[in-house]
Design a protein around this motif. Structure first.
Motif, short mmCIF file in Angstrom:
data_model
loop_
_atom_site.label_atom_id
_atom_site.label_comp_id
_atom_site.label_asym_id
_atom_site.label_seq_id
_atom_site.Cartn_x
_atom_site.Cartn_y
_atom_site.Cartn_z
N SER A 254 0.83 -1.21 0.00
CA SER A 254 0.00 0.00 0.00
C SER A 254 0.85 1.26 0.00
CB SER A 254 -0.94 0.00 1.22
OG SER A 254 -1.85 -1.06 1.16
N GLU A 255 2.03 1.19 0.60
CA GLU A 255 2.93 2.35 0.64
C GLU A 255 3.42 2.65 -0.78
OE1 GLU A 255 5.92 5.01 0.75
OE2 GLU A 255 6.51 2.92 0.39
N SER A 256 3.31 3.91 -1.20
CA SER A 256 3.50 4.26 -2.61
C SER A 256 4.90 3.95 -3.15
CB SER A 256 3.17 5.74 -2.84
OG SER A 256 4.02 6.56 -2.06
N MET A 257 5.95 4.24 -2.38
CA MET A 257 7.31 3.98 -2.85
C MET A 257 7.55 2.48 -3.01
SD MET A 257 9.00 6.80 -3.40
CE MET A 257 10.73 6.37 -3.21
N GLN A 258 7.11 1.69 -2.04
CA GLN A 258 7.28 0.25 -2.12
C GLN A 258 6.46 -0.34 -3.27
OE1 GLN A 258 6.19 -1.32 1.70
NE2 GLN A 258 8.02 -0.55 2.73
N ALA A 259 5.24 0.17 -3.44
CA ALA A 259 4.39 -0.29 -4.54
C ALA A 259 5.04 0.03 -5.88
CB ALA A 259 3.02 0.38 -4.45
N ASP A 260 5.60 1.23 -6.00
CA ASP A 260 6.26 1.66 -7.22
C ASP A 260 7.42 0.72 -7.56
OD1 ASP A 260 5.84 4.09 -8.95
OD2 ASP A 260 8.01 4.19 -8.69
N ASP A 261 8.24 0.42 -6.56
CA ASP A 261 9.41 -0.42 -6.77
C ASP A 261 9.02 -1.84 -7.19
OD1 ASP A 261 12.34 -1.08 -6.44
OD2 ASP A 261 11.50 -2.41 -4.90
N LEU A 262 8.05 -2.42 -6.49
CA LEU A 262 7.65 -3.79 -6.81
C LEU A 262 6.93 -3.85 -8.15
CD1 LEU A 262 7.71 -6.68 -5.96
CD2 LEU A 262 5.68 -6.29 -4.54
N ARG A 287 2.68 6.19 -8.95
CA ARG A 287 3.19 7.56 -8.89
C ARG A 287 3.49 8.11 -10.28
NH1 ARG A 287 8.20 6.81 -6.47
NH2 ARG A 287 8.48 9.05 -6.24
N PRO A 288 3.34 9.44 -10.47
CA PRO A 288 3.65 10.06 -11.76
C PRO A 288 5.11 9.79 -12.15
CG PRO A 288 2.47 11.60 -10.34
CD PRO A 288 2.80 10.41 -9.49
N GLY A 289 5.36 9.68 -13.45
CA GLY A 289 6.72 9.43 -13.92
C GLY A 289 7.14 7.98 -13.82
N PHE A 290 6.16 7.09 -13.65
CA PHE A 290 6.45 5.67 -13.43
C PHE A 290 7.25 5.06 -14.60
CE2 PHE A 290 5.29 1.21 -14.01
CZ PHE A 290 5.63 0.68 -12.77
#
Length: 333
Positions: A254-262, A287-290
């Motif tokens: 649920s945390e945005s940075m962790q979600a982005d990375d995975l 997140r934008p810029g993904f």
């Protein structure tokens, strides 16, 4: 000695010819007999017999005669898109609640009626609610000839969800509904249907992958090659929740940075193993810029070469219904 297993019977030839004419009329919508002859390669005598059959069954309508450049009037025929209808049920979650979207479509895929209803989470209650909804729509539209049900991948495992797989439980449920309504009924995951819908949108892409990546939710993945959904031996494929990097949890953080990375690691794994030409990422919360961050993490020229064209979209429901229309048409054939 003749190998009878390779012999095509006259009945099979007639059925193939019938399907040729059906498909040509479906694609053209309105067509002259001379154009049908050109499209199918069939003789005038064969065409006339088939057209007479299709008119008698209500699949085709006589559209009268039109004047041709050579001055001779030509008979025209119109595909009857209302001869059979399709009922599609799309089950989805929104704001913590579960809904079912009902939509009735004609043979051109055009929507005739659409309705959304809140449903209970309980599996047995859900099954009864869906049956009641099906009965209601069939009573309003007696021409409904096939029912397709799409479900979220994370519903698989319940009594209804198991109908997506080719196991004894799914066959019992589909058979029960088919006997009750006397029409074909089938189940599909939303991501498989959405990937097929995405393929239809892209048109010029041979190999498409659809991926659901929503923080806090189970990820899902589907594949479509040349217009066909690719399924595993038991009807399931693309179960990316079981990738080792999900640590047996099977949920995007649920945390945005962790979600982005995975999410980036998931996409890299899918693209390197299956090399699709186009990938639709169904998500509203990355997140934008993904995509730029994804490109920066590609470590080798080989991985850069494998990078597909990527879109991030929230059109999961639209693509799912579009894919289900195609699957319903295939079931009707």
């Amino acid at each position: 000695m003749v190998d009878t297993s390779l012999t095509i019977t006259s009945r099979q030839i007639r059925e193939q010819n019938l399907q040729l004419v059906r498909q040509a009329l479906h694609d053209e919508q309105v067509c002259t007999s001379s154009k049908l002859k050109e499209l199918t390669g069939l003789s005038v005598v064969t065409l006339n017999k088939i057209i007479s059959l299709l008119i008698a069954s209500g699949e085709v309508l006589d559209a009268g005669k039109v004047n041709m450049p050579n001055g001779r009037p030509a008979s025209t025929y119109r595909f009857n898109e209302m001869n059979k209808l399709m009922l599609i049920l799309s089950i989805y979650k929104r704001s913590g609640n579960k809904y079912v979207g009902y939509s009735v479509h004609n043979l051109f895929g055009e929507c005739i009626e659409r309705k959304e209803e809140l449903i209970e989470e309980s599996d047995s209650i859900q099954t009864n609610e869906l049956k009641i909804g099906m009965e209601r729509f069939i009573s309003r539209h007696p021409k409904i000839s096939v029912i397709g049900v799409s479900m979220p991948s994370d519903d698989v495992g319940g009594r209804v969800g198991s109908a997506i797989r080719h196991d004894s439980q799914s066959k019992r449920l589909s058979s029960h509904l088919e006997k009750q309504f006397n029409i074909p009924v089938f189940f599909e995951t939303d991501i498989n249907a959405a990937t097929l819908g995405c393929y239809k949108r892209c048109k010029n892409q041979e190999y498409v992958s659809g991926v659901i990546l929503v923080p806090g939710k189970i990820p899902g993945c589907g594949f479509c090659y040349n217009g066909a959904v690719l399924r595993g031996k038991d009807g399931m494929a693309g179960e990316i929740r079981y990738f080792p990097m999900y640590n047996d949890i099977g949920v995007l953080p649920s945390e945005s940075m962790q979600a982005d990375d995975l999410a980036i690691r998931t996409i890299r794994a899918v693209m390197c193993v299956l090399n699709p030409g186009y990938m639709a990422i169904y998500s509203e919360t990355l997140r934008p810029g993904f995509i730029d961050r994804l490109k920066k993490q590609l470590g080798t020229p080989a991985e850069e070469a494998l990078l597909p064209k990527i879109e991030i979209t929230d059109n999961l429901r639209e693509d799912t219904v579009s894919g289900m229309v195609s699957l319903c048409l295939e079931a009707l054939k």
